[in-house]
Structure formats: structure tokens, C-alpha cells
Design an enzyme around this catalytic site. Structure first.
Site, PDB file in Angstrom:
ATOM      1  N   ASP A 176      22.007  32.657 -22.891  1.00 44.88           N
ATOM      2  CA  ASP A 176      22.171  31.224 -23.209  1.00 44.88           C
ATOM      3  C   ASP A 176      23.536  30.861 -23.775  1.00 44.88           C
ATOM      4  O   ASP A 176      23.625  30.022 -24.672  1.00 44.88           O
ATOM      5  CB  ASP A 176      21.101  30.757 -24.228  1.00 44.88           C
ATOM      6  CG  ASP A 176      19.722  30.686 -23.611  1.00 44.88           C
ATOM      7  OD1 ASP A 176      19.612  30.806 -22.376  1.00 44.88           O
ATOM      8  OD2 ASP A 176      18.760  30.508 -24.365  1.00 44.88           O
ATOM      9  N   ASP A 401       9.315  31.644 -28.533  1.00 44.80           N
ATOM     10  CA  ASP A 401      10.629  31.076 -28.192  1.00 44.80           C
ATOM     11  C   ASP A 401      11.114  30.095 -29.253  1.00 44.80           C
ATOM     12  O   ASP A 401      12.290  29.696 -29.231  1.00 44.80           O
ATOM     13  CB  ASP A 401      10.549  30.309 -26.868  1.00 44.80           C
ATOM     14  CG  ASP A 401      10.164  31.201 -25.708  1.00 44.80           C
ATOM     15  OD1 ASP A 401      10.675  32.326 -25.623  1.00 44.80           O
ATOM     16  OD2 ASP A 401       9.331  30.765 -24.885  1.00 44.80           O
TER      17      ASP A 401
HETATM   18  C1  BGC Z   1      15.037  34.812 -30.781  1.00 49.72           C
HETATM   19  C2  BGC Z   1      15.387  36.196 -31.260  1.00 49.72           C
HETATM   20  C3  BGC Z   1      14.389  37.194 -30.734  1.00 49.72           C
HETATM   21  C4  BGC Z   1      14.292  37.087 -29.223  1.00 49.72           C
HETATM   22  C5  BGC Z   1      13.271  38.008 -28.625  1.00 49.72           C
HETATM   23  C6  BGC Z   1      14.906  34.797 -29.273  1.00 49.72           C
HETATM   24  O1  BGC Z   1      14.444  33.560 -28.867  1.00 49.72           O
HETATM   25  O2  BGC Z   1      16.004  33.897 -31.207  1.00 49.72           O
HETATM   26  O3  BGC Z   1      15.381  36.213 -32.663  1.00 49.72           O
HETATM   27  O4  BGC Z   1      14.761  38.494 -31.091  1.00 49.72           O
HETATM   28  O5  BGC Z   1      13.974  35.763 -28.860  1.00 49.72           O
HETATM   29  O6  BGC Z   1      11.981  37.646 -28.940  1.00 49.72           O
END
Ligand code: BGC
Length: 462
Positions: A176, A401
Site C-alpha cells: 500500500d 484489517d
Molecule cells: C496491520 C499490521 C498487521 C498486518 C497483518 C496490517 O493491516 O496494519 O499491523 O501486522 O495487517 O495482519
């Protein structure tokens, strides 16, 4: 399906290593052991070929503790280093107690003398996730120095420890980030001030360049750069511009395109792997669905596989090595269960044809947070299709998410309304409902209800 040509790619790299070693040996310059080591240190074309993939014990335990979770608890998932403190392990609900060294030590055990891929996600850019709030990070937009010195350097130091030199370390670089600098800036109605700032200060490009250069200097590292997904950069305006920007980043801050082994699409997203019941070229009543279906909306791609293969070619056109390989995150793009269509939609209108026949059941392609109805996708698979090094589960299924309402936290995470099921959307999803599940925790935290739904709607079914 056509046979996979990956083994034929990059023959020059492999040949050079082995040939050089053999020549040196023949000339009596080095011992047999040293020659073998030189050959062994050469990167292989597809790191997943002939290798097992690391199972994160902390994710595995969470999955196994869920009803029905045993069925997938032994699948490999990505290890996300989403904060500086994650390198050492910070006991947070996101990271757990294991730091990078703990994981690598465990990986050496799992390898047990054989080949093993260790998948790590590099995810801590300054001003992270400029078009969304749910995964904002700890570093401010200008903190490139801290990114380099306190994040990338320590990771590179740990990974280059000779104790880990037999592992194949697959890094996925900064989810992203770069595509935001194409799609969410300038005069576009999707622009955000934060993305404009990251474009202007150059810190996404320089950060990615630094990560590629430092990690790419380590012989057993395979860098894969995040390439968004078809529902983001599949449109004409975004496609080549993104590939060009990736090439710029691969030449920034010490990096060269040789530091890039490949790209990954659909990370932590929900785009279907293959739309089985229509193709971009179809027409309804003589009119192209590409132009007339509001779901497709002039995109050139309708699914991840066709996008990833075409984008690979575009990347090569922009200057990347013809041997670059693609990964596709299939952790949550299965869309099985009772609502999965079993045949094409009716040819009454382009919209009805596409909407009733599509595998991807999202309300809008721009929806990205904890999507209701999603299921696990293809299990991790090596070299499934031409140009694709592997289907992987980079996003660990069951990890949120983003929170569906504001939840204070010390991880830098904000509250993004796209994670609120009551939200009616913004320009980036053309003002549609968010489609998010309710009662979600902060991003990265365990979300049992989502995990259960992913199991139920898995496709292929479990
Ligand atoms: C989060 C991370 C997390 C990753 C995997 C992302 O959306 O910001 O903190 O490690 O997802 O779950």
C-alpha cells in the site's frame, strides 16, 4: 492450462554461478567445498520451487485454537514486521512475543537441513498507508532517517547473520505505498493530502529504494515489491504509470533493478483470482461489458491472475529483468459458500450479466476492509501458472484489517470509516457501502468472527 515455464526463466543467473564455480575448481583456484558454496549461494529462479515454506508458530496456534482451524493451522503465512519493536518482538496482540531472530531460529529448525522459504513483510514506511487510516504506522511522513537506521538496518543485520544463510528469505516490500502515489494524488478526486505529501517529499520512493538496496545486498534474500491489485492499478491510467514508478524506486537510494526478484499482488486484499463466468472481452447485446458494467467500469482486467501476468510483462517493458516472478496473495479471495455463482449471469444487461456471474462478491472493487462474505482462497501453491512464482498467504487469515469503530492503541493505527459497516463510502469506492464486518478489532489483531467466515466460505472448500 499451459505448462509452467518458470524453470526456464533466468537461466543465465543459475548458469553463471555454477559455471564460474566449476571453472574456478578446474583451474585449481578453490577447494571443492568453496566451489560448491559459491554455486549454492546463487539465487534460484523461483525460491518456492523445491522448498517448504515457514509456518509461523504464533499464527498457527491462534488458528488451531479456533473451531475448525486445525484444517489450515499448518499453512505458511507472512511474518509482518509492522513496527520497529516488532524486530525484537513486543508482546503486542499484532506481533506476539517472537522477534525476527526467534522466527529465523525457528525457521532453521523447520528447514531441518532442507530448503525453506521464510516470508517476511517489510511494512513501516514513513507516513504509512497515506490513503487510509486503519494501518497508519508509527513513523511520521518525514522520518526517513529512522526508517533507514532503526528499521531497515537492524533487519538487514539480523538477516545477514550466516546462521540464516541457507534459508531463502522472501521479503515483500511495503504494501500500500507506491500505487498511492499514482492514484491518490494531484487533481484526482481520490487524492488525499497525506499521499500528496508522500509524493512531494519522496520518502516512499526513497524508503522502498533503501529497503531494496540493503536487503537485496544479502545473497539469500528475494525481494518482491508490492504491486497493488487489479482493482487498483488495472486501469489504463494507472497501469504503466505504476510500473514506471516501481522502476524509479528500484533505481533510488542505492537500489538497482537487480535487487528486485519479483512483485506481489493482492496482498491483504480480496480480488478474485479468476472470474470463471465472464471475461473482459465479453459483450452483452453487442456492447462490451468492459464499458457498460459498472463493476468493471473500464478496467482492463477482471481478476488477479490475468492482471499479475500482464503486469509482469509491463514491468519487463519498463526495464525489469525478464525473469521477474509474481506472487499472488490468495489468503482471502476464495469467495466460496452459498452465494458463489454456479454459472454466468443472464445476458439481459451488462450489469446483470457481470453482477450475477461474478465470483468477487464485494459491493465495490474499492472495498478493502474485513469484507463480509469472503473466504480463504487457493492454498499456498508453488508455480501454479506461467509467470507466477507462487500463490501465498501473505496476510495471515484471521487478522483484522482495521477496527470498525475507534479503538485507542499504541500502534499508530487510526480508525478508517471503510472498516465501519455503516459507512457510505468515499471517492475511492465511489461512495458505496464499505461491506465491512462489524465488531472488528484494531488491524493486525485476531478477529475470530472473520476467521470463522473465511473457513466457511473457503474456495476451494476445506
Ligand atoms: C496491520 C499490521 C498487521 C498486518 C497483518 C496490517 O493491516 O496494519 O499491523 O501486522 O495487517 O495482519
Amino acid at each position: 492450462m499451459t505448462a509452467n515455464p518458470t524453470a526456464a526463466r533466468r537461466p543465465h543467473l543459475r548458469a553463471v554461478g555454477a559455471a564460474a564455480a566449476a571453472a574456478a575448481l578446474a583451474a585449481g583456484l578453490v577447494s571443492a567445498t568453496a566451489a560448491t558454496e559459491a554455486a549454492a549461494a546463487e539465487r534460484v529462479d523461483n525460491p518456492y520451487e523445491g522448498a517448504d515454506v515457514y509456518v509461523n508458530p504464533e499464527w498457527s496456534a491462534k488458528a488451531a485454537a479456533e473451531p475448525g482451524g486445525e484444517a489450515i493451522a499448518d499453512q505458511p503465512t507472512g511474518v509482518w514486521l509492522d513496527r520497529i519493536s516488532a524486530i525484537e518482538g513486543n508482546d503486542s496482540p499484532t506481533t506476539g512475543s517472537m522477534g525476527l531472530r526467534d522466527h529465523l531460529d525457528e525457521a532453521v529448525e523447520q528447514a531441518d537441513g532442507g530448503e525453506l522459504v521464510f516470508q517476511v513483510v517489510i511494512y513501516n514506511l514513513p507516513g504509512r498507508d497515506c490513503a487510509a487510516l486503519a494501518s497508519n504506522g508509527e513513523l511520521g511522513p518525514d522520518e526517513l532517517d529512522r526508517y533507514e537506521n532503526e528499521y531497515i538496518d537492524p533487519i538487514a543485520e539480523i538477516i545477514s547473520d550466516p546462521a540464516y544463510s541457507d534459508l531463502r528469505i522472501v521479503t515483500t516490500i511495503e504494501i500500500d505505498s507506491l500505487p498511492n502515489l499514482v492514484t491518490n494524488v494531484g487533481g484526482r478526486d481520490t487524492a488525499t493530502p497525506e499521499c500528496d505529501e508522500m509524493l512531494a517529499n519522496g520518502n516512499y520512493v526513497d524508503g522502498v529504494g533503501y529497503a531494496l538496496a540493503q536487503l537485496g545486498a544479502i545473497d539469500n534474500v528475494y525481494n518482491y515489491v508490492d504491486a497493488g491489485h487489479h482493482g487498483w492499478i488495472g486501469w489504463e491510467d494507472n497501469f504503466s504509470a505504476s510500473a514506471e514508478l516501481f522502476y524509479e524506486a528500484a533505481n533510488a537510494n542505492g537500489a538497482t533493478p537487480d535487487d528486485v526478484h519479483g512483485f506481489i499482488s493482492n496482498t491483504a486484499n480480496y480480488s478474485a483470482l479468476e472470474e470463471e463466468y465472464f471475461s473482459i472481452k465479453d459483450t452483452v447485446n453487442g456492447e462490451p461489458i468492459r464499458e457498460n458494467s459498472s463493476w468493471i467500469d473500464w478496467n482492463n482486467y477482471v481478476d488477479e491472475l490475468s492482471f499479475a501476468q500482464a503486469f509482469r510483462e509491463e514491468l519487463v517493458r519498463q526495464g525489469f529483468d525478464p525473469g521477474v516472478g509474481m506472487l499472488i496473495d490468495t489468503s482471502r479471495n476464495g469467495w466460496g459458500g452459498p452465494d458463489r455463482p454456479t454459472g454466468p449471469g443472464p445476458e439481459t444487461s451488462a450489469d446483470e450479466y457481470v453482477d450475477e456471474g461474478r465470483i468477487d462478491r464485494r459491493i465495490h472493487l474499492g472495498n478493502w476492509c474485513n469484507q463480509a462474505g469472503a473466504g480463504l482462497g487457493e492454498r499456498p501453491t508453488t508455480a501454479p501458472e506461467p509467470g507466477i512464482d507462487a500463490y501465498v498467504w501473505m496476510k495471515p487469515p484471521g487478522e483484522s484489517d482495521g477496527s470498525s469503530e475507534e479503538i485507542p492503541n499504541d500502534e499508530g493505527k487510526g480508525f478508517d470509516r471503510m472498516c465501519d459497516p455503516a459507512y457510505e463510502g468515499n471517492a475511492r469506492n465511489q461512495n458505496n457501502m464499505s461491506g465491512a464486518l462489524p465488531d472488528a478489532p484494531v488491524s493486525g489483531h485476531w478477529f475470530s468472527a472473520q476467521f470463522q467466515e473465511l473457513l466457511e466460505n473457503a474456495h476451494p472448500p476445506l
